[in-house]
Design a protein around this motif. Structure first.
Motif: not given
Length: 250
Positions: A65-72
């Motif tokens: 998530v911190l690197s730009g990934g999504s929760i979904s």
């Protein structure tokens, strides 16, 4: 008479039992231990020692998530890999967020969602800095239902002008709770929805002018008006900081 005495004794025993449980919970927190209950995801029974596979999943999820990934995408990955929690239920976007933003992930003892400044015995998964960073990022995102984790200070105050129900804060607006359930009144009227920043500004201005009017007639002190002005300035500044943080995380 006997029945009344028996009821009174039972009530007293129940109160004493409740006090003992609270004292035990307080002692555990002071010792840096979490309150016992369901096994938390990422730790073994007891909540102190890490469960390696689950801890790795949380650690990788935080970095994702911190690197730009999504929760979904993280949710789908955990479900596909069968990385289910103690209940065995599939992950949802909300449950993934809840796991990622727990204070215990950094080894911090918490009570009712708030960190306690005690020496913790919980083995951490991520650093305190990483946890605070992801908590900030998740606060600036809406939940799967559109409801933000950051609540408006008007929560529980605003009422729908159609049905009188409570208004719920969303990312950019406040909407009637009944409207979010996709229902209508008997007359078919549409329930209220309003831009959150506009509602907050209007209420703050109303409080300001009310305080100014009351001060003019001597019912309140001028210092109260100055305090309202200070609050309004803080609100505007907080809104600017939130927008800048949102741009920085996007």
């Amino acid at each position: 008479m006997f029945l009344r005495i028996k009821v009174a004794v039972s009530a007293q025993e129940s109160d004493l039992k409740g006090q003992r449980v609270k004292a035990a919970h307080r002692q555990r927190l002071e010792e840096g231990k979490p309150i016992s209950g369901r096994r938390p995801y990422g730790w073994k029974t007891g909540g102190l020692e890490l469960e390696p596979v689950e801890a790795d999943a949380i650690r990788e999820g935080v970095q994702h998530v911190l690197s730009g990934g999504s929760i979904s995408s993280l949710q789908k990955g955990w479900n596909t890999s069968s990385l289910f929690g103690p209940t065995g239920k599939p992950w949802t976007g909300g449950s993934v967020k809840k796991v990622l933003r727990r204070w215990r992930n950094a080894g911090v003892v918490e009570q009712l969602g708030e960190p306690l400044e005690v020496e913790s015995q919980i083995e951490p998964i991520v650093s305190r800095a990483e946890l605070e960073e992801i908590r900030l990022k998740l606060e600036l995102q809406s939940s799967p239902t559109g409801r933000p984790l950051v609540k408006s200070w008007l929560s529980g105050v605003m009422k729908c002008g159609v049905c009188g129900g409570r208004m719920l804060p969303r990312k950019e607006y406040c909407a009637c709770a009944v409207s979010t359930e996709r229902t209508q009144t008997v007359e078919g009227e549409r329930h209220v929805a309003i831009a959150k920043h506009w509602a907050e500004h209007r209420v703050m201005m109303a409080l300001y002018f009310e305080a100014k009017h009351s001060a003019r007639w001597g019912t309140v002190k001028t210092a109260d008006v100055d305090r309202v002005r200070a609050i309004e300035a803080e609100l505007v500044e907080a809104q600017k900081e939130r927008q800048e943080a949102h741009r920085g995380c996007s």
